[in-house]
Design a protein around this motif. Structure first.
Motif, PDB file in Angstrom:
ATOM      1  N   GLY A   1       0.924  -1.371   0.050  1.00 18.17           N
ATOM      2  CA  GLY A   1      -0.171  -0.151  -0.156  1.00 18.17           C
ATOM      3  C   GLY A   1       0.681   1.260   0.265  1.00 18.17           C
ATOM      4  O   GLY A   1       0.295   2.313   0.318  1.00 18.17           O
ATOM      5  N   LYS A   2       1.901   1.195  -0.383  1.00 14.31           N
ATOM      6  CA  LYS A   2       2.853   2.300  -0.527  1.00 14.31           C
ATOM      7  C   LYS A   2       2.418   3.328  -1.430  1.00 14.31           C
ATOM      8  O   LYS A   2       2.157   4.680  -1.074  1.00 14.31           O
ATOM      9  N   THR A   3       2.117   3.077  -2.613  1.00 17.53           N
ATOM     10  CA  THR A   3       1.756   4.020  -3.615  1.00 17.53           C
ATOM     11  C   THR A   3       0.391   4.471  -3.183  1.00 17.53           C
ATOM     12  O   THR A   3      -0.057   5.820  -3.659  1.00 17.53           O
ATOM     13  N   HIS A   4      -0.502   3.622  -2.681  1.00 21.46           N
ATOM     14  CA  HIS A   4      -1.966   4.182  -2.269  1.00 21.46           C
ATOM     15  C   HIS A   4      -1.886   5.348  -1.341  1.00 21.46           C
ATOM     16  O   HIS A   4      -2.485   6.262  -1.243  1.00 21.46           O
ATOM     17  N   MET A   5      -0.914   5.111  -0.246  1.00 24.24           N
ATOM     18  CA  MET A   5      -0.549   6.123   0.677  1.00 24.24           C
ATOM     19  C   MET A   5      -0.155   7.426   0.195  1.00 24.24           C
ATOM     20  O   MET A   5      -0.558   8.381   0.540  1.00 24.24           O
ATOM     21  N   LEU A   6       0.884   7.378  -0.764  1.00 22.53           N
ATOM     22  CA  LEU A   6       1.241   8.507  -1.444  1.00 22.53           C
ATOM     23  C   LEU A   6       0.447   9.039  -2.265  1.00 22.53           C
ATOM     24  O   LEU A   6       0.186  10.401  -2.613  1.00 22.53           O
ATOM     25  N   LEU A   7      -0.415   8.613  -3.207  1.00 24.44           N
ATOM     26  CA  LEU A   7      -1.303   9.093  -3.892  1.00 24.44           C
ATOM     27  C   LEU A   7      -2.418   9.686  -2.900  1.00 24.44           C
ATOM     28  O   LEU A   7      -3.097  10.897  -3.278  1.00 24.44           O
ATOM     29  N   THR A   8      -2.725   9.331  -1.836  1.00 28.15           N
ATOM     30  CA  THR A   8      -3.782   9.920  -0.836  1.00 28.15           C
ATOM     31  C   THR A   8      -3.180  11.161  -0.454  1.00 28.15           C
ATOM     32  O   THR A   8      -3.741  12.370  -0.262  1.00 28.15           O
ATOM     33  N   LEU A   9      -1.700  11.204  -0.243  1.00 23.04           N
ATOM     34  CA  LEU A   9      -1.017  12.484   0.177  1.00 23.04           C
ATOM     35  C   LEU A   9      -1.274  13.541  -0.778  1.00 23.04           C
ATOM     36  O   LEU A   9      -1.391  14.645  -0.531  1.00 23.04           O
ATOM     37  N   GLN A  10      -0.934  13.143  -1.974  1.00 26.90           N
ATOM     38  CA  GLN A  10      -1.101  14.038  -3.289  1.00 26.90           C
ATOM     39  C   GLN A  10      -2.405  14.503  -3.434  1.00 26.90           C
ATOM     40  O   GLN A  10      -2.770  15.744  -3.610  1.00 26.90           O
ATOM     41  N   ARG A  11      -3.443  13.515  -3.315  1.00 27.80           N
ATOM     42  CA  ARG A  11      -4.870  14.057  -3.575  1.00 27.80           C
ATOM     43  C   ARG A  11      -5.518  14.600  -2.824  1.00 27.80           C
ATOM     44  O   ARG A  11      -6.731  15.262  -2.962  1.00 27.80           O
ATOM     45  N   GLY A  12      -5.177  14.196  -1.347  1.00 31.34           N
ATOM     46  CA  GLY A  12      -5.954  14.784  -0.166  1.00 31.34           C
ATOM     47  C   GLY A  12      -7.122  13.911  -0.010  1.00 31.34           C
ATOM     48  O   GLY A  12      -7.913  14.117   0.813  1.00 31.34           O
ATOM     49  N   GLU A  13      -7.166  12.617  -0.608  1.00 34.61           N
ATOM     50  CA  GLU A  13      -8.402  11.701  -0.496  1.00 34.61           C
ATOM     51  C   GLU A  13      -7.820  10.442  -1.289  1.00 34.61           C
ATOM     52  O   GLU A  13      -6.812  10.310  -1.968  1.00 34.61           O
ATOM     53  N   PRO A  14      -8.143   9.233  -0.603  1.00 33.94           N
ATOM     54  CA  PRO A  14      -7.843   8.196  -0.975  1.00 33.94           C
ATOM     55  C   PRO A  14      -8.165   7.799  -2.518  1.00 33.94           C
ATOM     56  O   PRO A  14      -9.284   8.133  -2.944  1.00 33.94           O
ATOM     57  N   PRO A  15      -7.451   7.068  -3.146  1.00 31.21           N
ATOM     58  CA  PRO A  15      -7.729   6.486  -4.667  1.00 31.21           C
ATOM     59  C   PRO A  15      -9.219   5.903  -4.615  1.00 31.21           C
ATOM     60  O   PRO A  15      -9.564   5.241  -3.548  1.00 31.21           O
ATOM     61  N   ALA A  16      -9.929   5.899  -5.786  1.00 31.99           N
ATOM     62  CA  ALA A  16     -11.350   5.289  -5.611  1.00 31.99           C
ATOM     63  C   ALA A  16     -11.156   3.773  -5.551  1.00 31.99           C
ATOM     64  O   ALA A  16     -10.337   3.298  -6.221  1.00 31.99           O
ATOM     65  N   LYS A  17     -11.946   3.033  -5.017  1.00 32.21           N
ATOM     66  CA  LYS A  17     -12.125   1.669  -5.064  1.00 32.21           C
ATOM     67  C   LYS A  17     -11.999   1.292  -6.625  1.00 32.21           C
ATOM     68  O   LYS A  17     -12.861   1.629  -7.525  1.00 32.21           O
ATOM     69  N   GLY A  18     -11.281   0.272  -6.811  1.00 39.93           N
ATOM     70  CA  GLY A  18     -11.313  -0.431  -7.979  1.00 39.93           C
ATOM     71  C   GLY A  18     -10.292   0.492  -9.207  1.00 39.93           C
ATOM     72  O   GLY A  18      -9.992   0.065 -10.201  1.00 39.93           O
ATOM     73  N   GLU A  19      -9.886   1.520  -8.459  1.00 38.09           N
ATOM     74  CA  GLU A  19      -8.827   2.330  -9.505  1.00 38.09           C
ATOM     75  C   GLU A  19      -7.621   1.417  -9.790  1.00 38.09           C
ATOM     76  O   GLU A  19      -6.840   0.972  -8.926  1.00 38.09           O
ATOM     77  N   THR A  20      -6.985   1.466 -11.177  1.00 35.27           N
ATOM     78  CA  THR A  20      -5.580   0.768 -11.197  1.00 35.27           C
ATOM     79  C   THR A  20      -4.629   1.987 -10.879  1.00 35.27           C
ATOM     80  O   THR A  20      -4.686   3.069 -11.466  1.00 35.27           O
ATOM     81  N   LEU A  21      -3.828   1.371  -9.953  1.00 33.51           N
ATOM     82  CA  LEU A  21      -2.797   2.436  -9.482  1.00 33.51           C
ATOM     83  C   LEU A  21      -1.475   2.121 -10.212  1.00 33.51           C
ATOM     84  O   LEU A  21      -1.189   0.849 -10.607  1.00 33.51           O
ATOM     85  N   PRO A  22      -0.633   3.005 -10.379  1.00 31.28           N
ATOM     86  CA  PRO A  22       0.675   2.814 -10.886  1.00 31.28           C
ATOM     87  C   PRO A  22       1.404   2.026 -10.141  1.00 31.28           C
ATOM     88  O   PRO A  22       1.358   1.795  -8.954  1.00 31.28           O
ATOM     89  N   ALA A  23       2.606   1.197 -10.669  1.00 32.28           N
ATOM     90  CA  ALA A  23       3.558   0.645 -10.008  1.00 32.28           C
ATOM     91  C   ALA A  23       4.154   1.477  -9.028  1.00 32.28           C
ATOM     92  O   ALA A  23       4.753   0.806  -7.851  1.00 32.28           O
ATOM     93  N   MET A  24       4.437   2.742  -9.338  1.00 34.74           N
ATOM     94  CA  MET A  24       5.245   3.585  -8.520  1.00 34.74           C
ATOM     95  C   MET A  24       4.808   4.909  -8.710  1.00 34.74           C
ATOM     96  O   MET A  24       4.380   5.531  -9.691  1.00 34.74           O
ATOM     97  N   CYS A  25       4.897   5.673  -7.525  1.00 39.13           N
ATOM     98  CA  CYS A  25       4.084   7.191  -7.455  1.00 39.13           C
ATOM     99  C   CYS A  25       5.383   7.964  -8.031  1.00 39.13           C
ATOM    100  O   CYS A  25       6.533   7.830  -7.617  1.00 39.13           O
ATOM    101  N   GLU A  26       5.090   9.240  -8.954  1.00 37.99           N
ATOM    102  CA  GLU A  26       5.918  10.046  -9.052  1.00 37.99           C
ATOM    103  C   GLU A  26       6.558  10.964  -7.969  1.00 37.99           C
ATOM    104  O   GLU A  26       5.719  10.895  -6.901  1.00 37.99           O
ATOM    105  N   ILE A  27       7.586  11.463  -8.146  1.00 37.25           N
ATOM    106  CA  ILE A  27       8.280  12.159  -7.026  1.00 37.25           C
ATOM    107  C   ILE A  27       7.377  13.293  -6.800  1.00 37.25           C
ATOM    108  O   ILE A  27       6.884  14.019  -7.790  1.00 37.25           O
ATOM    109  N   HIS A  28       6.927  13.768  -5.663  1.00 33.14           N
ATOM    110  CA  HIS A  28       6.062  14.573  -5.371  1.00 33.14           C
ATOM    111  C   HIS A  28       6.432  15.537  -4.134  1.00 33.14           C
ATOM    112  O   HIS A  28       7.265  15.078  -3.169  1.00 33.14           O
ATOM    113  N   THR A  29       6.379  16.798  -4.300  1.00 31.90           N
ATOM    114  CA  THR A  29       6.686  17.917  -3.232  1.00 31.90           C
ATOM    115  C   THR A  29       5.230  18.138  -2.763  1.00 31.90           C
ATOM    116  O   THR A  29       4.264  18.940  -3.587  1.00 31.90           O
TER     117      THR A  29
END
Length: 239
Positions: free
Chosen positions: A37-65
């Motif tokens: 769940g590493k990428t899921h956690m970082l996408l949540t940080l980026q977006r301000g909310e968790p990814p939608a259920k069933g959403e296809t997540l990338p293998a790795m999250c881009e560098i994000h500030t």
């Protein structure tokens, strides 16, 4: 090179240039088994909310500030012997600070083993993540991830003569699946005891509703505590 945070305003006040105060930037690298769940956690940080259920997540999250609001821990003051502390408690709590987090995701696949260390340069805090619904991923913290960081993720402290491992925060993920796990489960108490056994500075978990606030508060808190230790190592003399 880090992306500079802050900006210069046009010359004012008799031609003098006024520079905005730069925000502190913390580089954080996340490691851990694939699928925890590493990428899921970082996408949540980026977006301000968790990814939608069933959403296809990338293998790795881009560098994000991103900017996070750090709330320093409560700082007690000397007891003055009176009971008028209702309003005074606010004055004793430090004001929130804006911190710029530069977060790097990593891939745990074997074919990326030689590429991962490229992100380990000039790191301030590591997150080692595992799934509380898969205790095997917690075992890999001790058998794989900490040894890799000890070997490849060390850096020289400013003014120091030897290299040292940057502070580490152990993070439990998949807490929403804890009670339904087919592989057993790691309780929060077990996670904290495990972190203490390994000498890891902090332990926290992503909330079951996906809130990652506590995780990145713990990252900043751990970094700030380490700054005090590093400062003391440079300036304190043992008599």
């Amino acid at each position: 090179a880090r992306t500079p945070v802050g900006r210069c305003l046009p010359p004012t006040n008799g031609g003098r240039r006024i520079t905005m105060r730069r925000e502190r930037t913390i580089k954080c690298v996340v490691v851990g088994d694939s699928g925890v769940g590493k990428t899921h956690m970082l996408l949540t940080l980026q977006r301000g909310e968790p990814p939608a259920k069933g959403e296809t997540l990338p293998a790795m999250c881009e560098i994000h500030t991103t900017n996070v609001e750090w709330r320093p821990q409560y700082l007690p003051t000397v007891d003055r012997g009176d009971s008028s502390d209702a309003d005074d408690s606010r004055s004793r709590s430090p004001a929130p600070q804006k911190i710029a987090l530069e977060v790097f995701d990593t891939c745990a696949r074997e074919k990326h083993a030689r590429l991962r260390p490229l992100t380990y340069f000039d790191v301030d805090v590591y997150i080692v993540a595992f799934s509380v619904a898969d205790p095997a991923s917690m075992e890999h913290v001790a058998s794989l991830w900490l040894p890799e960081l000890q070997k490849l993720g060390r850096k020289r402290m400013k003014g120091g003569a030897r290299e040292t491992l940057c502070p580490v925060v152990l993070v439990g993920l998949r807490t929403e699946s804890r009670e339904n796990s087919l592989f057993g489960e790691a309780t929060e108490q077990a996670g904290r005891a495990f972190a203490e056994k390994l000498g890891i500075q902090g332990y926290t978990e992503v909330a079951p509703d996906g809130d990652v606030t506590d995780v990145f508060q713990a990252v900043v808190e751990t970094y700030m505590k380490n700054l005090k230790v590093e400062s003391c190592a440079q300036t304190c003399v043992v008599m």
